[in-house]
Design a protein around this motif. Structure first.
Motif, PDB file in Angstrom:
ATOM      1  N   SER A 349       1.182  -0.854  -0.451  1.00  0.00           N
ATOM      2  CA  SER A 349       0.271  -0.375   0.143  1.00  0.00           C
ATOM      3  C   SER A 349       0.845   1.537  -0.142  1.00  0.00           C
ATOM      4  O   SER A 349       0.359   2.151  -0.296  1.00  0.00           O
ATOM      5  CB  SER A 349      -0.938  -0.356   1.303  1.00  0.00           C
ATOM      6  OG  SER A 349      -1.728  -1.758   1.004  1.00  0.00           O
ATOM      7  N   ASP A 394      -5.318  -1.264   0.898  1.00  0.00           N
ATOM      8  CA  ASP A 394      -5.753  -2.941   1.562  1.00  0.00           C
ATOM      9  C   ASP A 394      -7.779  -3.551   1.711  1.00  0.00           C
ATOM     10  O   ASP A 394      -7.612  -4.857   1.201  1.00  0.00           O
ATOM     11  CB  ASP A 394      -5.425  -2.901   3.680  1.00  0.00           C
ATOM     12  CG  ASP A 394      -3.746  -2.644   3.140  1.00  0.00           C
ATOM     13  OD1 ASP A 394      -3.343  -3.092   2.376  1.00  0.00           O
ATOM     14  OD2 ASP A 394      -3.314  -2.885   4.745  1.00  0.00           O
ATOM     15  N   ARG A 397      -6.981  -5.467  -1.350  1.00  0.00           N
ATOM     16  CA  ARG A 397      -6.644  -6.827  -1.606  1.00  0.00           C
ATOM     17  C   ARG A 397      -6.588  -8.367  -1.768  1.00  0.00           C
ATOM     18  O   ARG A 397      -7.448  -8.444  -1.214  1.00  0.00           O
ATOM     19  CB  ARG A 397      -4.771  -6.727  -0.470  1.00  0.00           C
ATOM     20  CG  ARG A 397      -3.814  -6.978  -0.195  1.00  0.00           C
ATOM     21  CD  ARG A 397      -3.024  -6.593   0.646  1.00  0.00           C
ATOM     22  NE  ARG A 397      -2.401  -5.293   0.463  1.00  0.00           N
ATOM     23  CZ  ARG A 397      -1.613  -4.422  -0.434  1.00  0.00           C
ATOM     24  NH1 ARG A 397      -1.440  -5.294  -1.011  1.00  0.00           N
ATOM     25  NH2 ARG A 397      -1.140  -3.614  -0.075  1.00  0.00           N
TER      26      ARG A 397
END
Ligand code: GLY
Length: 398
Positions: A349, A394, A397
């Motif tokens: 990130s 995130d 992800r």
């Protein structure tokens, strides 16, 4: 939205919708219908002053049966020259603009003549910028061929190209605000689109839904979610309404802040960048894929915007601008639209954030993010806390 007279449409029972656009620099209208492109020559013929020469800038992905037929009809009334483009982010460059300017100079276009763009967002951006630059600006008519360009890029006058500096591709770093004289969105062209490119356009529709309340359409998002199944079949009538409502949202915003100059608190045109600061960063990473199939990398622009919308919604939750649950609702509607909700092969990130900080919309070196802040409305947040941005990334992800 007002319905208007049908013009040479190949689908007799489907209405055509005209949306007026009234930004300060030029008033024009966008017509959305089925089979409209058949009457392109008639529209051009009505422009005042009437051009003598037309330079068509055509996306090579448009089947030649469509493009050649439209150019042939133009040739009956105008001197027509053309440039063909293979759209790609790498080819969206000053070199391509230079090549088109040379083509137009060789074709002896004068200041009263016209550029016609026939293609998706990349072709429209390049054609508009070339028109803005040639002899300090000539008129252009935009005929978008993808859903993404019909609902967003074809209106509002943002034109330009990317800039490559070493390994880094700076998206839309060079350009001009240069409004078209007319936009013709013919949903028949969407029949030729591959499924992935078609669905990528829905991301911008969902983005417009998330700011709809600030542009007079707080029903846009629930309406869009409710017609996704009909949109899967590319139903012309639903597509025409979808495109018209999206253009109307954009018209309202661009009408009051054409050059994206409104202060952060007012939002203005910057609101249209919802999801884009995250999305542009992810989009420039060549290894990031919408599924675990690596060959599907890189992401298309609309796919990156979809992922950016999820990050923006999560960031807004973390900053308590909205209640918990928005991110999952956004993820759900994007997933239902067939858009990616997870990015595969995403770097850390921190790396994504570094790319975001290179975005041209930073101010004083500080990030400015458009984030949801209420029911179908958003705000511009200057210098958001780093931890929230990292955690928001995130959310996509794998
Ligand atoms: N696509 C964002 C804008 O036109 O401002």
């Amino acid at each position: 939205m007002k319905s208007c007279k049908r013009m040479d449409s190949s689908a007799p029972n489907i209405r055509t919708i005209t949306v007026p656009l009234e930004p300060p620099s030029r008033r024009y209208s966008a017509m959305i219908g089925s089979g409209l492109l058949g009457a392109l020559a008639a529209y051009v013929d009505r422009l005042q002053p009437r051009p003598s020469r037309v330079h068509a800038i055509v996306d090579e992905g448009i089947p030649s049966v469509v493009a050649d037929d439209r150019l042939e009809r133009l040739r009956h009334s105008f001197v027509v020259s053309s440039s063909t483009l293979q759209p790609s982010e790498e080819g969206k460059s000053l070199q391509t603009v230079q090549a088109m300017l040379v083509d137009m100079t060789r074709a002896n276009l004068e200041r009263g003549d016209l550029v016609v763009a026939l293609g998706g967002g990349i072709v429209g951006d390049l054609a508009g910028f070339t028109a803005a630059s040639y002899k300090r600006g000539i008129r252009w008519v935009n005929c978008p061929s993808t859903l993404l360009s019909m609902v967003d890029a074809s209106v509002g006058g943002k034109t330009g190209c990317n800039l490559r500096i070493g390994n880094s591709l700076k998206k839309n770093m060079v350009g001009a605000f240069w409004q078209p004289s007319h936009v013709l969105a013919d949903v028949e062209l969407l029949r030729w689109l591959d499924e992935r490119t078609y669905r990528a356009g829905l991301a911008e529709c969902i983005k417009h839904g998330l700011i709809g309340a600030q542009a007079g359409d707080d029903e846009l998002l629930p309406w869009t979610a409710g017609v996704l199944d009909r949109l899967s079949t590319r139903d012309s009538a639903v597509l025409i309404e979808l495109i018209a409502r999206n253009i109307q949202v954009k018209a309202k915003i661009v009408g009051t802040d054409e050059r994206e100059e409104a202060a952060n608190a007012a939002g203005g045109r910057a609101l249209l960048n919802l999801g884009h600061t995250f999305g542009h960063a992810i989009e420039t990473l060549p290894q990031v894929s919408p599924t675990s199939v690596k060959e599907l990398a890189p992401l298309q622009h609309g796919e990156a915007v979809a992922l950016g919308l999820i990050c923006a919604a999560r960031c807004a939750e973390l900053l308590k601008l909205v209640g918990t649950g928005l991110c999952e609702r956004v993820r759900h509607v994007l997933g239902h639209a067939g858009l990616p909700v997870i990015a595969h092969n995403l770097p850390t990130s921190a790396e994504v954030l570094e790319l975001m900080q290179g975005d041209k919309k930073t101010s004083g070196g500080k990030l400015r993010l458009v984030l949801p802040s209420g029911e179908h409305q958003c705000s511009v947040i200057a210098d958001p806390p780093r931890h929230a941005v990292l955690e928001a990334i995130d959310a996509i992800r794998a």
